[in-house]
Motif scaffolding. Structure first.
Motif, PDB file in Angstrom:
ATOM      1  N   ASP A  29       1.781   1.049  22.227  1.00  0.00           N
ATOM      2  CA  ASP A  29       2.662   0.947  21.210  1.00  0.00           C
ATOM      3  C   ASP A  29       3.478   2.310  21.628  1.00  0.00           C
ATOM      4  O   ASP A  29       3.007   3.625  21.483  1.00  0.00           O
ATOM      5  CB  ASP A  29       1.938   1.298  19.898  1.00  0.00           C
ATOM      6  CG  ASP A  29       2.858   1.531  18.797  1.00  0.00           C
ATOM      7  OD1 ASP A  29       4.112   1.593  18.863  1.00  0.00           O
ATOM      8  OD2 ASP A  29       2.168   1.601  17.643  1.00  0.00           O
ATOM      9  N   VAL A  30       4.589   2.296  21.976  1.00  0.00           N
ATOM     10  CA  VAL A  30       5.581   3.464  22.234  1.00  0.00           C
ATOM     11  C   VAL A  30       5.776   4.405  21.157  1.00  0.00           C
ATOM     12  O   VAL A  30       5.844   5.773  21.425  1.00  0.00           O
ATOM     13  CB  VAL A  30       7.141   2.820  22.629  1.00  0.00           C
ATOM     14  CG1 VAL A  30       7.936   4.086  23.042  1.00  0.00           C
ATOM     15  CG2 VAL A  30       6.952   2.148  23.922  1.00  0.00           C
TER      16      VAL A  30
ATOM     17  N   PRO B 243      -2.724   2.349  23.297  1.00  0.00           N
ATOM     18  CA  PRO B 243      -3.288   1.043  23.609  1.00  0.00           C
ATOM     19  C   PRO B 243      -3.435   0.171  22.496  1.00  0.00           C
ATOM     20  O   PRO B 243      -3.858   0.535  21.635  1.00  0.00           O
ATOM     21  CB  PRO B 243      -4.423   1.044  24.613  1.00  0.00           C
ATOM     22  CG  PRO B 243      -5.206   2.394  24.140  1.00  0.00           C
ATOM     23  CD  PRO B 243      -4.107   3.396  23.719  1.00  0.00           C
ATOM     24  N   LEU B 244      -3.055  -1.077  22.510  1.00  0.00           N
ATOM     25  CA  LEU B 244      -2.852  -2.066  21.409  1.00  0.00           C
ATOM     26  C   LEU B 244      -3.924  -3.192  21.917  1.00  0.00           C
ATOM     27  O   LEU B 244      -3.794  -3.965  22.801  1.00  0.00           O
ATOM     28  CB  LEU B 244      -1.481  -2.863  21.404  1.00  0.00           C
ATOM     29  CG  LEU B 244      -0.434  -1.739  20.565  1.00  0.00           C
ATOM     30  CD1 LEU B 244       0.874  -2.331  20.803  1.00  0.00           C
ATOM     31  CD2 LEU B 244      -0.955  -1.228  19.394  1.00  0.00           C
ATOM     32  N   ALA B 245      -4.934  -3.244  20.933  1.00  0.00           N
ATOM     33  CA  ALA B 245      -6.105  -4.331  21.142  1.00  0.00           C
ATOM     34  C   ALA B 245      -5.661  -5.337  20.626  1.00  0.00           C
ATOM     35  O   ALA B 245      -5.153  -5.335  19.537  1.00  0.00           O
ATOM     36  CB  ALA B 245      -7.325  -3.736  21.132  1.00  0.00           C
TER      37      ALA B 245
ATOM     38  N   GLU C  66       5.454 -13.017  26.894  1.00  0.00           N
ATOM     39  CA  GLU C  66       5.842 -12.875  25.417  1.00  0.00           C
ATOM     40  C   GLU C  66       4.601 -12.305  24.970  1.00  0.00           C
ATOM     41  O   GLU C  66       3.412 -12.408  25.240  1.00  0.00           O
ATOM     42  CB  GLU C  66       5.892 -14.329  24.607  1.00  0.00           C
ATOM     43  CG  GLU C  66       7.176 -14.913  25.019  1.00  0.00           C
ATOM     44  CD  GLU C  66       7.380 -16.230  24.187  1.00  0.00           C
ATOM     45  OE1 GLU C  66       7.268 -16.272  23.061  1.00  0.00           O
ATOM     46  OE2 GLU C  66       7.903 -17.384  24.756  1.00  0.00           O
ATOM     47  N   VAL C  67       4.635 -11.298  23.607  1.00  0.00           N
ATOM     48  CA  VAL C  67       3.494 -10.360  23.325  1.00  0.00           C
ATOM     49  C   VAL C  67       3.692 -10.880  21.600  1.00  0.00           C
ATOM     50  O   VAL C  67       4.700 -10.833  21.000  1.00  0.00           O
ATOM     51  CB  VAL C  67       3.876  -9.056  23.169  1.00  0.00           C
ATOM     52  CG1 VAL C  67       2.813  -8.380  22.575  1.00  0.00           C
ATOM     53  CG2 VAL C  67       3.941  -8.631  24.684  1.00  0.00           C
ATOM     54  N   PHE C  68       2.279 -11.334  21.326  1.00  0.00           N
ATOM     55  CA  PHE C  68       2.120 -11.690  19.946  1.00  0.00           C
ATOM     56  C   PHE C  68       1.261 -10.723  19.342  1.00  0.00           C
ATOM     57  O   PHE C  68       0.368 -10.096  20.006  1.00  0.00           O
ATOM     58  CB  PHE C  68       1.724 -13.146  19.877  1.00  0.00           C
ATOM     59  CG  PHE C  68       2.504 -14.244  20.502  1.00  0.00           C
ATOM     60  CD1 PHE C  68       3.363 -14.876  19.631  1.00  0.00           C
ATOM     61  CD2 PHE C  68       2.430 -14.492  21.852  1.00  0.00           C
ATOM     62  CE1 PHE C  68       4.166 -15.953  20.332  1.00  0.00           C
ATOM     63  CE2 PHE C  68       3.257 -15.515  22.532  1.00  0.00           C
ATOM     64  CZ  PHE C  68       3.916 -16.010  21.619  1.00  0.00           C
ATOM     65  N   ASP C  69       1.341 -10.441  17.919  1.00  0.00           N
ATOM     66  CA  ASP C  69       0.441  -9.363  17.472  1.00  0.00           C
ATOM     67  C   ASP C  69      -1.044 -10.126  17.230  1.00  0.00           C
ATOM     68  O   ASP C  69      -1.754  -9.318  17.223  1.00  0.00           O
ATOM     69  CB  ASP C  69       1.192  -9.400  15.962  1.00  0.00           C
ATOM     70  CG  ASP C  69       2.236  -8.577  15.866  1.00  0.00           C
ATOM     71  OD1 ASP C  69       2.573  -7.946  16.741  1.00  0.00           O
ATOM     72  OD2 ASP C  69       2.993  -8.662  14.538  1.00  0.00           O
TER      73      ASP C  69
ATOM     74  N   VAL D 288      -5.690 -12.132  25.737  1.00  0.00           N
ATOM     75  CA  VAL D 288      -5.784 -11.284  24.564  1.00  0.00           C
ATOM     76  C   VAL D 288      -6.323  -9.721  25.204  1.00  0.00           C
ATOM     77  O   VAL D 288      -7.359  -9.677  25.807  1.00  0.00           O
ATOM     78  CB  VAL D 288      -6.706 -11.484  23.540  1.00  0.00           C
ATOM     79  CG1 VAL D 288      -6.734 -10.839  22.407  1.00  0.00           C
ATOM     80  CG2 VAL D 288      -6.339 -13.114  23.028  1.00  0.00           C
ATOM     81  N   THR D 289      -5.538  -8.733  24.777  1.00  0.00           N
ATOM     82  CA  THR D 289      -5.636  -7.368  25.255  1.00  0.00           C
ATOM     83  C   THR D 289      -7.138  -6.902  24.697  1.00  0.00           C
ATOM     84  O   THR D 289      -7.565  -7.344  23.588  1.00  0.00           O
ATOM     85  CB  THR D 289      -4.736  -6.410  24.861  1.00  0.00           C
ATOM     86  OG1 THR D 289      -4.598  -6.436  23.461  1.00  0.00           O
ATOM     87  CG2 THR D 289      -3.352  -6.760  25.220  1.00  0.00           C
ATOM     88  N   ASP D 290      -7.779  -6.133  25.678  1.00  0.00           N
ATOM     89  CA  ASP D 290      -9.074  -5.513  25.200  1.00  0.00           C
ATOM     90  C   ASP D 290      -8.875  -4.272  24.658  1.00  0.00           C
ATOM     91  O   ASP D 290      -7.839  -3.852  24.218  1.00  0.00           O
ATOM     92  CB  ASP D 290     -10.012  -5.422  26.396  1.00  0.00           C
ATOM     93  CG  ASP D 290      -9.395  -4.457  27.513  1.00  0.00           C
ATOM     94  OD1 ASP D 290      -8.519  -3.584  27.244  1.00  0.00           O
ATOM     95  OD2 ASP D 290      -9.589  -4.688  28.645  1.00  0.00           O
ATOM     96  N   ALA D 291     -10.022  -3.443  24.473  1.00  0.00           N
ATOM     97  CA  ALA D 291      -9.824  -2.087  23.537  1.00  0.00           C
ATOM     98  C   ALA D 291      -8.984  -1.155  24.427  1.00  0.00           C
ATOM     99  O   ALA D 291      -8.445  -0.208  23.622  1.00  0.00           O
ATOM    100  CB  ALA D 291     -11.173  -1.580  23.287  1.00  0.00           C
ATOM    101  N   ASN D 292      -8.736  -1.177  25.646  1.00  0.00           N
ATOM    102  CA  ASN D 292      -7.841  -0.413  26.489  1.00  0.00           C
ATOM    103  C   ASN D 292      -6.415  -0.886  26.401  1.00  0.00           C
ATOM    104  O   ASN D 292      -5.538  -0.522  27.163  1.00  0.00           O
ATOM    105  CB  ASN D 292      -8.219  -0.103  27.762  1.00  0.00           C
ATOM    106  CG  ASN D 292      -9.663   0.362  27.865  1.00  0.00           C
ATOM    107  OD1 ASN D 292     -10.008   1.395  27.134  1.00  0.00           O
ATOM    108  ND2 ASN D 292     -10.635  -0.104  28.521  1.00  0.00           N
TER     109      ASN D 292
END
Length: 281
Positions: free
Chosen positions: A126-127, A133-135, A193-196, A166-170
């Motif tokens: 998240d800039v 980092p976005l999990a 593409e990135v989804f919430d 899906v992104t992890d905690a890092n």
């Protein structure tokens, strides 16, 4: 296969598997699409040539991050946002799309994408919140094969080189794929593409960010000149220019640096690649 003006392991339960049970898979078939253009496409997205100003953040360690510029998904996203001859293909609603190794076709399709292997790690940050980092963000990755062909479109009997993680905690997500070929009219690249959330990743229209990664020139030359499977990629790369590419050409030097993957390794052994995806929430 130049992109046009508006160029853009199974989950244990969860939305993707559930949706696949409710929907009948529709594979797009059509005539006249053999790498030279997408006849009959509608609802292509993106606003090419519209530059974005740099948007950067600074982490607690002093490192900076930059928002990934929005790009078009191109005519081959397979995310439910375009159609051919009245039919829509949406691989995001297929059971099996959630996977790390995207080299094989899945579901009721069979076939593997051959090429130099790439182990890819992407970090979503998240800039606007100090590059935090976005999990739990879903990332859909897709790209062409060694011959510059896209599954589901050029190759209607394959759905390889497409996958969601899906992104992890890092904030990290991993894919095992191949080095993409270079086709006429574009610099070698990967789409994403990135989804919430995974629940949101049912159609590209719900994506928070659509963008692309550029492959580094030195690695492109090494792969294309060192592996005969890439055939015409050598000649196509010689006619390409990153700074004049229809997608990357309007970005700043800082944005291009952020969009270019970092690779280590060799043609013989394969590559480890990393990339950063900056989003603004």
């Amino acid at each position: 296969m130049a992109e046009q003006d508006d160029h853009k392991d199974d989950h244990d339960g969860g939305l993707t598997a559930d949706l696949s049970r409710m929907m009948t898979r529709r594979v797009v078939t059509f005539l006249g699409l053999a790498g030279a253009g997408a006849v009959g496409y509608v609802a292509l997205r993106g606003v090419p040539g519209q530059a974005e100003a740099n948007l950067t953040g600074t982490g607690a360690d002093g490192a900076t991050c930059i928002k990934s510029p929005g790009e078009t998904s191109g005519p081959y996203p397979g995310d439910g946002t375009n159609s051919i001859d009245g039919q829509t293909v949406n691989v995001l609603q297929e059971s099996g799309i959630l996977r790390e190794d995207i080299r094989s076709s899945f579901g009721d399709m069979a076939g593997d994408a051959d090429g130099v292997p790439v182990d890819l790690v992407l970090t979503v940050v998240d800039v606007g919140s100090g590059c935090a980092p976005l999990a739990g963000r879903a990332v859909y990755l897709w790209h062409c094969d060694v011959a510059g062909h896209y599954s589901l479109y050029d190759l209607t009997g394959q759905n390889y080189l497409r996958g969601v993680g899906v992104t992890d905690a890092n904030g990290q997500v991993r894919f095992t794929t191949i080095f993409p070929g270079c086709y006429a009219g574009r610099w070698p690249h990967m789409h994403f593409e990135v989804f919430d959330s995974l629940d949101a990743a049912t159609t590209g229209r719900a994506s928070r960010l659509i963008s692309q990664f550029a492959m580094p020139e030195d690695m492109c030359r090494a792969v294309y000149e060192g592996d005969a499977r890439y055939g015409q990629s050598v000649a196509n790369l010689a006619r390409s220019n990153l700074s004049r590419d229809m997608v990357f050409g309007d970005n700043t030097a800082e944005q291009l640096a952020g969009q270019t993957l970092s690779l280590t390794g060799s043609v013989a052994a394969g590559f480890a690649a990393t990339g950063s995806i900056g989003v603004a929430l």
